[in-house]
Design a protein around this motif. Structure first.
Motif, short mmCIF file in Angstrom:
data_model
loop_
_atom_site.label_atom_id
_atom_site.label_comp_id
_atom_site.label_asym_id
_atom_site.label_seq_id
_atom_site.Cartn_x
_atom_site.Cartn_y
_atom_site.Cartn_z
N LEU A 1 5.98 6.03 -10.44
CA LEU A 1 6.50 7.39 -11.00
C LEU A 1 6.47 8.26 -10.11
O LEU A 1 7.36 9.18 -10.07
N GLU A 2 5.20 8.62 -9.42
CA GLU A 2 5.10 9.60 -8.52
C GLU A 2 6.07 9.93 -7.40
O GLU A 2 6.64 10.96 -6.94
N LYS A 3 6.57 8.65 -7.03
CA LYS A 3 7.26 8.51 -5.65
C LYS A 3 8.90 8.80 -6.10
O LYS A 3 9.87 9.19 -5.35
N PHE B 1 -0.75 1.61 -8.63
CA PHE B 1 0.58 1.35 -8.20
C PHE B 1 1.46 2.00 -9.17
O PHE B 1 2.51 2.49 -8.88
N ALA B 2 1.27 1.55 -10.42
CA ALA B 2 2.17 2.02 -11.56
C ALA B 2 2.43 3.46 -11.39
O ALA B 2 3.60 4.20 -11.49
N SER C 1 0.74 -1.22 0.00
CA SER C 1 0.12 0.22 0.09
C SER C 1 0.71 1.16 -0.11
O SER C 1 0.46 2.31 -0.20
N ASP C 2 2.47 1.09 0.24
CA ASP C 2 3.02 2.11 0.19
C ASP C 2 4.16 2.10 -0.59
O ASP C 2 4.94 1.23 -0.25
N THR C 3 4.16 2.80 -1.90
CA THR C 3 5.35 2.78 -2.73
C THR C 3 6.58 3.08 -2.52
O THR C 3 7.52 2.47 -2.68
N LEU D 1 4.73 10.73 4.15
CA LEU D 1 4.12 10.60 2.95
C LEU D 1 2.83 10.08 3.10
O LEU D 1 1.82 10.24 2.36
N VAL D 2 2.47 8.99 4.00
CA VAL D 2 1.42 8.36 4.28
C VAL D 2 0.30 9.65 4.85
O VAL D 2 -0.77 9.79 4.42
N LYS D 3 0.78 10.34 5.77
CA LYS D 3 -0.02 11.58 6.06
C LYS D 3 -0.55 12.41 4.98
O LYS D 3 -1.73 13.02 5.23
#
Length: 427
Positions: free
Chosen positions: A220-222, A215-216, A83-85, A128-130
């Motif tokens: 990219l965003e991360k 997720f893909a 759930s966390d990339t 980042l989860v926040k």
């Protein structure tokens, strides 16, 4: 006996032999990784079945002999349960860098740097989860994060949030945004400090076009958060047209806009070189040997079977790519296992062409599965078929009419091949 070939299996040639003659391309990439200062993102584009994954694994194997390159393989499809990339990527980097330093010889400074990197990875992931909307933070890797900490935060946030929106008040959002920027900067510094002898992390991202669409995009965003790390090079291996469709579906935009979006993350793109005709025969031979080894069976007349296989794979016959060959061997494995071993060995020479034809050309398979062949066919697509069977199965040909021949064992093999259907088969 193995029932199916898993395309994630790593097939490495220890003599650094690249399937389909891509040695020069690999050397070009290695020179770029070595000679370039600063981090960047390289994309390698190739269509389905052209051998991206095989090429990457061979390149990683070769890069491991470099003194200052730390190659890391990241399978997005295998990691999209997370759930966390950012945590998934950060944990993978930490784990592999720690392994690299251990092999070189850990000192006290290295241990402190690795611990710092793990702690900063944890803190950055939390911030980042926040900012995110996904509260399912149970999938944690490499022992970096104590799951209870994130789950406690997620649970508290969920109690005061609208489902899937995480409605924190404005002050908390602002605070989380500022904290995340600081944490990302700290993460970049921690990652750079670990590589104190100018080592570079070369992070290969594969199967991005096969994983969950969200997720893909999140991957990219991360990774854009790590662009500033001077010692990290990202290599994204994808089918560009397929990934652009994924982006279009996630954001509801057309193809042109999805390609523009993708360009934000890529500094330079390269096409995986097409199959080199000079290396086709040797490459097909390597593939045949590797698949037969995976079956763990002793075949009679290996040379004869290998020659037949290479001929069928060639451009003048089926023109098969590596993924199609893999699927054909998956059929063969099920057919072989469905019979007593002595019968399987006898029919193997017929299972192989039957499966290859079925995978590559379903219409052709339907026309030949009866085991009958016309030596005077007017259909251009079938003209080579009789010549092929006359060459490799002359002892089995039975003449039924002036220009019609029949191979009973091939019909039997096709009947068994027809029983099975692989998930990706198209009717």
């Amino acid at each position: 006996m193995k029932l199916a070939i898993n395309h994630h299996v790593t097939r490495i040639n220890e003599n650094s032999s690249y399937i389909f003659g891509r040695e020069e391309f690999a050397l070009n990439l290695k020179n770029i990784f070595t000679n370039t200062d600063g981090g960047f993102v390289l994309a390698i584009d190739a269509s389905w079945g052209e051998g991206k994954t095989s090429f990457i694994h061979q390149l990683i194997y070769d890069l491991k002999s470099s003194s200052n390159l730390i190659p890391i393989y990241y399978d997005a499809f295998s990691n999209d349960f997370s759930s966390d990339t950012f945590l998934s990527i950060g944990a993978t980097i930490s784990y592999e860098v720690e392994n690299y330093l251990e092999k070189k010889g850990f000192d006290k400074k290295n241990k402190l740097q690795i611990e710092n990197l793990k702690n900063v990875t944890k803190k950055t992931a939390l911030e980042l989860v926040k900012l995110g909307t996904n509260l399912a933070v149970r999938s944690l890797t490499a022992g970096i994060v104590d799951s209870s900490e994130l789950e406690k935060f997620a649970g508290n946030a969920f109690n005061s949030a609208t489902f899937d929106t995480l409605e924190l008040d404005l002050n908390k959002k602002f605070e989380a945004y500022e904290n995340s920027k600081t944490s990302i900067q700290s993460y970049v510094k921690a990652l750079e400090s670990v590589c104190s002898e100018n080592e570079k992390v070369v992070f290969f991202i594969d199967e991005l076009d096969r994983c969950r669409p969200n997720f893909a995009v999140e991957v990219l965003e991360k990774i854009k958060h790590l662009f500033l790390a001077k010692n990290v090079i990202f290599v994204i291996c994808y089918n560009k047209s397929q990934l652009s469709k994924i982006i279009s579906s996630v954001y509801g935009v057309d193809t042109e806009d999805s390609l523009k979006y993708l360009e934000k993350f890529i500094h330079i793109e390269a096409k995986l070189p097409t199959i080199d005709s000079k290396s086709q025969e040797s490459s097909y031979k390597l593939l045949f040997n590797s698949f037969v080894d995976e079956f763990k069976i002793q075949l009679p007349s290996d040379e004869y079977l290998r020659d037949m296989f290479i001929s069928l794979c060639s451009d003048k016959h089926l023109k098969m790519n590596s993924r199609e060959i893999e699927r054909a061997f998956s059929y063969v494995s099920f057919c072989f296992a469905s019979l007593p071993q002595n019968e399987g060995l006898e029919l193997f020479r017929f299972f192989l062409p039957a499966a290859m034809i079925k995978v590559k050309n379903r219409n052709l398979f339907e026309s030949v599965k009866s085991g009958s062949f016309n030596s005077l066919t007017r259909d251009n697509s079938l003209k080579w078929v009789f010549d092929f069977f006359e060459r490799y199965f002359a002892d089995y040909l039975v003449q039924k009419a002036s220009n019609v021949y029949y191979v009973k064992a091939f019909e039997e093999a096709c009947a068994i091949v027809s029983i099975f259907k692989l998930p990706a088969d198209v009717e």
